[in-house]
Design a protein around this motif. Structure first.
Motif, PDB file in Angstrom:
ATOM      1  N   MET A   1       0.867  -1.481  -0.166  1.00 39.03           N
ATOM      2  CA  MET A   1       0.085   0.043  -0.072  1.00 39.03           C
ATOM      3  C   MET A   1       0.670   1.272   0.010  1.00 39.03           C
ATOM      4  SD  MET A   1      -3.560  -0.336   0.464  1.00 39.03           S
ATOM      5  CE  MET A   1      -4.178  -2.017   0.136  1.00 39.03           C
ATOM      6  N   SER A   2       0.317   1.965  -0.642  1.00 37.27           N
ATOM      7  CA  SER A   2       1.179   3.387  -0.874  1.00 37.27           C
ATOM      8  C   SER A   2       0.445   4.666  -0.151  1.00 37.27           C
ATOM      9  CB  SER A   2       1.505   3.936  -2.316  1.00 37.27           C
ATOM     10  OG  SER A   2       0.028   4.246  -2.792  1.00 37.27           O
ATOM     11  N   ALA A   3       1.219   5.621  -0.076  1.00 36.68           N
ATOM     12  CA  ALA A   3       0.332   6.938   0.862  1.00 36.68           C
ATOM     13  C   ALA A   3      -0.634   7.429  -0.296  1.00 36.68           C
ATOM     14  CB  ALA A   3       1.459   7.884   0.901  1.00 36.68           C
ATOM     15  N   GLN A   4      -0.550   7.313  -1.379  1.00 38.57           N
ATOM     16  CA  GLN A   4      -1.776   7.489  -2.385  1.00 38.57           C
ATOM     17  C   GLN A   4      -3.135   7.005  -2.226  1.00 38.57           C
ATOM     18  OE1 GLN A   4      -1.110  10.298  -4.278  1.00 38.57           O
ATOM     19  NE2 GLN A   4      -3.069  10.313  -4.951  1.00 38.57           N
ATOM     20  N   ASP A   5      -2.883   5.531  -1.835  1.00 39.78           N
ATOM     21  CA  ASP A   5      -4.131   4.891  -1.485  1.00 39.78           C
ATOM     22  C   ASP A   5      -4.859   5.453  -0.255  1.00 39.78           C
ATOM     23  OD1 ASP A   5      -3.722   2.877  -3.432  1.00 39.78           O
ATOM     24  OD2 ASP A   5      -2.510   1.678  -2.242  1.00 39.78           O
ATOM     25  N   LEU A   6      -3.868   5.740   0.711  1.00 45.11           N
ATOM     26  CA  LEU A   6      -4.581   6.194   1.902  1.00 45.11           C
ATOM     27  C   LEU A   6      -5.026   7.640   1.588  1.00 45.11           C
ATOM     28  CD1 LEU A   6      -4.976   6.329   5.024  1.00 45.11           C
ATOM     29  CD2 LEU A   6      -2.656   7.357   5.244  1.00 45.11           C
ATOM     30  N   ILE A   7      -4.421   8.604   0.616  1.00 45.16           N
ATOM     31  CA  ILE A   7      -5.106   9.891   0.268  1.00 45.16           C
ATOM     32  C   ILE A   7      -6.635   9.492  -0.206  1.00 45.16           C
ATOM     33  CG2 ILE A   7      -4.954  11.597  -1.367  1.00 45.16           C
ATOM     34  CD1 ILE A   7      -1.749  11.386  -0.620  1.00 45.16           C
ATOM     35  N   ILE A   8      -6.451   8.489  -1.236  1.00 43.81           N
ATOM     36  CA  ILE A   8      -8.049   8.286  -1.807  1.00 43.81           C
ATOM     37  C   ILE A   8      -8.764   7.997  -0.870  1.00 43.81           C
ATOM     38  CG2 ILE A   8      -9.112   6.780  -3.325  1.00 43.81           C
ATOM     39  CD1 ILE A   8      -6.212   6.653  -5.108  1.00 43.81           C
ATOM     40  N   ILE A   9      -8.829   7.166   0.065  1.00 41.79           N
ATOM     41  CA  ILE A   9      -9.622   6.558   1.088  1.00 41.79           C
ATOM     42  C   ILE A   9     -10.008   7.783   2.047  1.00 41.79           C
ATOM     43  CG2 ILE A   9      -9.951   5.312   3.274  1.00 41.79           C
ATOM     44  CD1 ILE A   9      -8.109   3.168   1.785  1.00 41.79           C
ATOM     45  N   MET A  10      -9.120   8.675   2.402  1.00 41.60           N
ATOM     46  CA  MET A  10      -9.285   9.839   3.066  1.00 41.60           C
ATOM     47  C   MET A  10     -10.252  10.977   2.325  1.00 41.60           C
ATOM     48  SD  MET A  10      -7.974   9.857   6.294  1.00 41.60           S
ATOM     49  CE  MET A  10      -7.762  11.346   6.931  1.00 41.60           C
ATOM     50  N   ASP A  11      -9.995  10.935   1.088  1.00 43.18           N
ATOM     51  CA  ASP A  11     -10.707  12.020   0.175  1.00 43.18           C
ATOM     52  C   ASP A  11     -12.345  11.277   0.131  1.00 43.18           C
ATOM     53  OD1 ASP A  11     -10.787  14.163  -1.538  1.00 43.18           O
ATOM     54  OD2 ASP A  11     -11.130  12.696  -3.136  1.00 43.18           O
ATOM     55  N   LYS A  12     -12.435   9.787   0.017  1.00 42.43           N
ATOM     56  CA  LYS A  12     -13.603   9.633   0.139  1.00 42.43           C
ATOM     57  C   LYS A  12     -14.314   9.785   1.536  1.00 42.43           C
ATOM     58  CE  LYS A  12     -12.631   5.578  -3.141  1.00 42.43           C
ATOM     59  NZ  LYS A  12     -12.576   4.124  -3.393  1.00 42.43           N
ATOM     60  N   ASP A  55     -17.397   1.262   6.544  1.00 43.50           N
ATOM     61  CA  ASP A  55     -16.544   0.548   5.632  1.00 43.50           C
ATOM     62  C   ASP A  55     -15.286   1.118   5.044  1.00 43.50           C
ATOM     63  OD1 ASP A  55     -18.631  -1.475   5.591  1.00 43.50           O
ATOM     64  OD2 ASP A  55     -19.725  -0.951   3.748  1.00 43.50           O
ATOM     65  N   LEU A  56     -15.383   2.320   4.832  1.00 42.91           N
ATOM     66  CA  LEU A  56     -14.387   3.267   4.528  1.00 42.91           C
ATOM     67  C   LEU A  56     -13.413   3.165   5.496  1.00 42.91           C
ATOM     68  CD1 LEU A  56     -15.652   6.204   2.300  1.00 42.91           C
ATOM     69  CD2 LEU A  56     -14.120   4.261   1.571  1.00 42.91           C
ATOM     70  N   GLU A  57     -13.956   3.369   6.854  1.00 47.01           N
ATOM     71  CA  GLU A  57     -13.141   3.506   8.160  1.00 47.01           C
ATOM     72  C   GLU A  57     -12.125   2.075   8.180  1.00 47.01           C
ATOM     73  OE1 GLU A  57     -11.045   5.072  11.436  1.00 47.01           O
ATOM     74  OE2 GLU A  57     -12.280   5.942   9.675  1.00 47.01           O
ATOM     75  N   ARG A  58     -12.895   1.084   7.967  1.00 42.59           N
ATOM     76  CA  ARG A  58     -12.000  -0.288   8.168  1.00 42.59           C
ATOM     77  C   ARG A  58     -11.098  -0.241   7.187  1.00 42.59           C
ATOM     78  NH1 ARG A  58     -17.393  -3.210   8.039  1.00 42.59           N
ATOM     79  NH2 ARG A  58     -17.966  -2.997  10.228  1.00 42.59           N
ATOM     80  N   GLU A  59     -11.407  -0.069   6.067  1.00 43.80           N
ATOM     81  CA  GLU A  59     -10.383   0.163   4.928  1.00 43.80           C
ATOM     82  C   GLU A  59      -9.109   1.101   5.164  1.00 43.80           C
ATOM     83  OE1 GLU A  59     -10.166   0.837   0.135  1.00 43.80           O
ATOM     84  OE2 GLU A  59     -12.092   0.731   0.932  1.00 43.80           O
ATOM     85  N   VAL A  64      -3.594   2.057   6.861  1.00 40.47           N
ATOM     86  CA  VAL A  64      -2.593   2.644   7.868  1.00 40.47           C
ATOM     87  C   VAL A  64      -1.827   1.781   8.455  1.00 40.47           C
ATOM     88  CG1 VAL A  64      -2.444   3.824  10.033  1.00 40.47           C
ATOM     89  CG2 VAL A  64      -3.982   4.752   8.161  1.00 40.47           C
ATOM     90  N   GLN A  65      -2.353   0.496   8.823  1.00 39.56           N
ATOM     91  CA  GLN A  65      -1.592  -0.457   9.319  1.00 39.56           C
ATOM     92  C   GLN A  65      -0.536  -1.178   8.462  1.00 39.56           C
ATOM     93  OE1 GLN A  65      -2.070  -1.462  12.672  1.00 39.56           O
ATOM     94  NE2 GLN A  65      -0.148  -2.329  12.550  1.00 39.56           N
ATOM     95  N   LEU A  66      -0.734  -1.163   6.995  1.00 43.11           N
ATOM     96  CA  LEU A  66       0.078  -1.738   6.183  1.00 43.11           C
ATOM     97  C   LEU A  66       1.237  -0.390   6.001  1.00 43.11           C
ATOM     98  CD1 LEU A  66      -2.133  -3.404   3.629  1.00 43.11           C
ATOM     99  CD2 LEU A  66      -0.386  -4.372   5.233  1.00 43.11           C
ATOM    100  N   LEU A  67       0.655   0.876   5.973  1.00 38.23           N
ATOM    101  CA  LEU A  67       1.636   1.930   5.670  1.00 38.23           C
ATOM    102  C   LEU A  67       2.533   2.144   6.800  1.00 38.23           C
ATOM    103  CD1 LEU A  67       2.153   3.823   3.435  1.00 38.23           C
ATOM    104  CD2 LEU A  67       0.753   5.502   4.518  1.00 38.23           C
ATOM    105  N   CYS A  68       2.204   1.758   8.061  1.00 35.57           N
ATOM    106  CA  CYS A  68       2.921   2.172   9.317  1.00 35.57           C
ATOM    107  C   CYS A  68       2.949   0.881  10.145  1.00 35.57           C
ATOM    108  CB  CYS A  68       2.260   3.111  10.009  1.00 35.57           C
ATOM    109  SG  CYS A  68       1.947   4.642   9.218  1.00 35.57           S
ATOM    110  N   PRO A  69       3.611  -0.343   9.739  1.00 33.27           N
ATOM    111  CA  PRO A  69       3.516  -1.592  10.408  1.00 33.27           C
ATOM    112  C   PRO A  69       4.444  -1.523  11.785  1.00 33.27           C
ATOM    113  CG  PRO A  69       5.039  -1.602   8.632  1.00 33.27           C
ATOM    114  CD  PRO A  69       4.562  -0.223   8.645  1.00 33.27           C
TER     115      PRO A  69
END
Length: 160
Positions: A1-12, A55-59, A64-69
């Motif tokens: 997972m990348s920071a961009q994935d987190l940004i997309i989720i946060m934007d949603k 659902d988005l919060e679970r995602e 976040v767990q994968l980005l900051c293990p």
């Protein structure tokens, strides 16, 4: 997972929370108008938004767990430390916007809660005025002896 994935989720999450805030504003108007049918429709719409947020919060938590293990239950602030460049600025901006919307949403929900409490209080007062009281505030015949009862007992208690 990348920071961009987190940004997309946060934007949603930001978009859904903004939509939920708009629903809360509509709900305030509907409560003021006492339109129960519209309020029921708004509540259904609100529930679908809450399910999507869940659902988005679970995602988001998984991402976040994968980005900051390294950390246990990391937050967005923890992830911001690991992200560099424009992604970091974008993540900071989205998280700040999300916090603002959540605070506005909380204020709107507090207002709606107060309006509903006042409405319920008004209804209870109205019902109490219409309902006959079981206790009388005046003297009742069973508690006050009439003149005939007082005279029939006599002056002395003869059952001593």
């Amino acid at each position: 997972m990348s920071a961009q994935d987190l940004i997309i989720i946060m934007d949603k999450l930001l978009k859904i929370h903004t939509s939920l805030y708009e629903i809360a504003i509509k709900k305030t108007d509907v409560i003021k108008l006492n339109d129960m049918n519209s309020l029921n429709q708004i509540l259904k719409e609100e529930q679908s938004h809450i399910a999507a947020i869940r659902d988005l919060e679970r995602e988001r938590q998984r991402t976040v767990q994968l980005l900051c293990p390294i950390k246990n239950n990391p937050t967005i602030s923890d992830c911001i430390e690991y992200v560099v460049g424009t992604d970091k600025d974008e993540l900071i901006n989205i998280s700040n916007c999300l916090m603002e919307v959540v605070n506005k949403l909380k204020e709107a929900n507090d207002l709606n809660h107060q309006l509903l409490q006042h409405s319920l209080h008004f209804i209870n007062v109205s019902l109490n005025l219409l309902r006959p009281q079981s206790q009388s505030l005046n003297y009742s015949p069973s508690k006050v002896k009439t003149n005939a009862q007082v005279h029939s007992e006599g002056l002395f208690n003869t059952k001593a």
